[in-house]
Write a protein that holds these residues in place. Structure first.
Motif, PDB file in Angstrom:
ATOM      1  N   TRP A  85      -7.479   1.954  -6.819  1.00 48.22           N
ATOM      2  CA  TRP A  85      -6.919   0.648  -6.455  1.00 48.22           C
ATOM      3  C   TRP A  85      -7.296   0.278  -5.030  1.00 48.22           C
ATOM      4  CZ3 TRP A  85      -3.199  -0.403  -2.621  1.00 48.22           C
ATOM      5  CH2 TRP A  85      -2.771  -1.739  -2.581  1.00 48.22           C
ATOM      6  N   ARG A  86      -7.178   1.221  -4.116  1.00 50.52           N
ATOM      7  CA  ARG A  86      -7.472   0.965  -2.703  1.00 50.52           C
ATOM      8  C   ARG A  86      -8.936   0.588  -2.514  1.00 50.52           C
ATOM      9  NH1 ARG A  86      -6.537  -1.586   0.971  1.00 50.52           N
ATOM     10  NH2 ARG A  86      -6.803  -0.825   3.053  1.00 50.52           N
ATOM     11  N   LYS A  87      -9.818   1.246  -3.260  1.00 51.66           N
ATOM     12  CA  LYS A  87     -11.247   0.929  -3.177  1.00 51.66           C
ATOM     13  C   LYS A  87     -11.502  -0.496  -3.658  1.00 51.66           C
ATOM     14  CE  LYS A  87     -15.768   2.620  -4.581  1.00 51.66           C
ATOM     15  NZ  LYS A  87     -16.505   3.640  -5.339  1.00 51.66           N
ATOM     16  N   ARG A  88     -10.833  -0.909  -4.729  1.00 48.42           N
ATOM     17  CA  ARG A  88     -10.978  -2.276  -5.239  1.00 48.42           C
ATOM     18  C   ARG A  88     -10.478  -3.297  -4.235  1.00 48.42           C
ATOM     19  NH1 ARG A  88      -9.695  -3.442 -11.270  1.00 48.42           N
ATOM     20  NH2 ARG A  88      -8.635  -5.110 -10.189  1.00 48.42           N
ATOM     21  N   VAL A  89      -9.324  -3.024  -3.628  1.00 50.46           N
ATOM     22  CA  VAL A  89      -8.720  -3.971  -2.689  1.00 50.46           C
ATOM     23  C   VAL A  89      -9.551  -4.090  -1.419  1.00 50.46           C
ATOM     24  CG1 VAL A  89      -6.704  -4.350  -1.206  1.00 50.46           C
ATOM     25  CG2 VAL A  89      -6.386  -3.698  -3.579  1.00 50.46           C
ATOM     26  N   SER A  90     -10.075  -2.969  -0.958  1.00 50.56           N
ATOM     27  CA  SER A  90     -10.800  -2.989   0.314  1.00 50.56           C
ATOM     28  C   SER A  90     -12.281  -3.321   0.159  1.00 50.56           C
ATOM     29  CB  SER A  90     -10.646  -1.643   1.025  1.00 50.56           C
ATOM     30  OG  SER A  90     -11.228  -0.613   0.258  1.00 50.56           O
ATOM     31  N   SER A  91     -12.742  -3.507  -1.080  1.00 53.96           N
ATOM     32  CA  SER A  91     -14.139  -3.879  -1.270  1.00 53.96           C
ATOM     33  C   SER A  91     -14.366  -5.282  -0.724  1.00 53.96           C
ATOM     34  CB  SER A  91     -14.521  -3.803  -2.747  1.00 53.96           C
ATOM     35  OG  SER A  91     -13.857  -4.797  -3.475  1.00 53.96           O
ATOM     36  N   GLU A 124       0.831  -1.206   0.000  1.00 54.76           N
ATOM     37  CA  GLU A 124       0.000   0.000   0.000  1.00 54.76           C
ATOM     38  C   GLU A 124       0.867   1.259   0.000  1.00 54.76           C
ATOM     39  OE1 GLU A 124      -2.727  -0.362   3.266  1.00 54.76           O
ATOM     40  OE2 GLU A 124      -3.664  -2.139   2.403  1.00 54.76           O
ATOM     41  N   LYS A 125       1.929   1.264   0.786  1.00 49.93           N
ATOM     42  CA  LYS A 125       2.840   2.421   0.811  1.00 49.93           C
ATOM     43  C   LYS A 125       3.495   2.630  -0.551  1.00 49.93           C
ATOM     44  CE  LYS A 125       4.008   1.975   5.693  1.00 49.93           C
ATOM     45  NZ  LYS A 125       5.054   1.551   6.650  1.00 49.93           N
ATOM     46  N   LEU A 126       3.939   1.545  -1.173  1.00 52.99           N
ATOM     47  CA  LEU A 126       4.557   1.640  -2.489  1.00 52.99           C
ATOM     48  C   LEU A 126       3.560   2.165  -3.517  1.00 52.99           C
ATOM     49  CD1 LEU A 126       7.159  -0.504  -4.094  1.00 52.99           C
ATOM     50  CD2 LEU A 126       5.012  -0.329  -5.337  1.00 52.99           C
ATOM     51  N   MET A 127       2.340   1.631  -3.474  1.00 58.24           N
ATOM     52  CA  MET A 127       1.305   2.073  -4.415  1.00 58.24           C
ATOM     53  C   MET A 127       0.980   3.548  -4.209  1.00 58.24           C
ATOM     54  SD  MET A 127       0.545  -0.580  -6.320  1.00 58.24           S
ATOM     55  CE  MET A 127      -1.128  -0.579  -6.956  1.00 58.24           C
ATOM     56  N   ARG A 128       0.891   3.980  -2.959  1.00 58.49           N
ATOM     57  CA  ARG A 128       0.598   5.388  -2.669  1.00 58.49           C
ATOM     58  C   ARG A 128       1.702   6.290  -3.225  1.00 58.49           C
ATOM     59  NH1 ARG A 128      -2.783   7.514   1.201  1.00 58.49           N
ATOM     60  NH2 ARG A 128      -2.878   5.504   2.261  1.00 58.49           N
TER      61      ARG A 128
END
Length: 93
Positions: A54-60, A39-43
């Motif tokens: 991406w975060r919304k997809r992962v946390s869905s 998550e840190k790398l993606m951010r």
């Protein structure tokens, strides 16, 4: 996240993180990054809007990024270039 990755490795991590069927466990095994590190790398590497998407997809509620939550009948995705990847390096094409 103390390890410095090459641009090719960063691209591969991002690609794996975007793939729905590639679990965080696979990223941990290949690159030693926990979910929080990914998550840190993606951010850091993505535009803000892309990271949020991406975060919304992962946390869905889908839960496919975690093997224990995924449907056991779901086939795991294998990248078309997987044969060419050896030891986290993409071989010459």
């Amino acid at each position: 996240m103390t390890t410095a990755f090459s641009p090719e490795q960063v691209d591969r991590i991002i690609e794996m993180a975007w793939e729905d069927r590639t679990p965080f466990d696979a990223i941990k095994i290949q690159f030693g990054l926990s979910q929080g590190d990914v998550e840190k790398l993606m951010r850091k590497e993505l535009k803000q809007a892309s990271f949020k998407r991406w975060r919304k997809r992962v946390s869905s509620g889908i839960g496919v990024k975690h093997r224990c939550k995924a449907d056991p009948d779901m086939l795991r995705f294998k990248c078309s270039r997987q044969r060419a990847i050896s030891g986290n390096r993409i071989s010459k094409r």
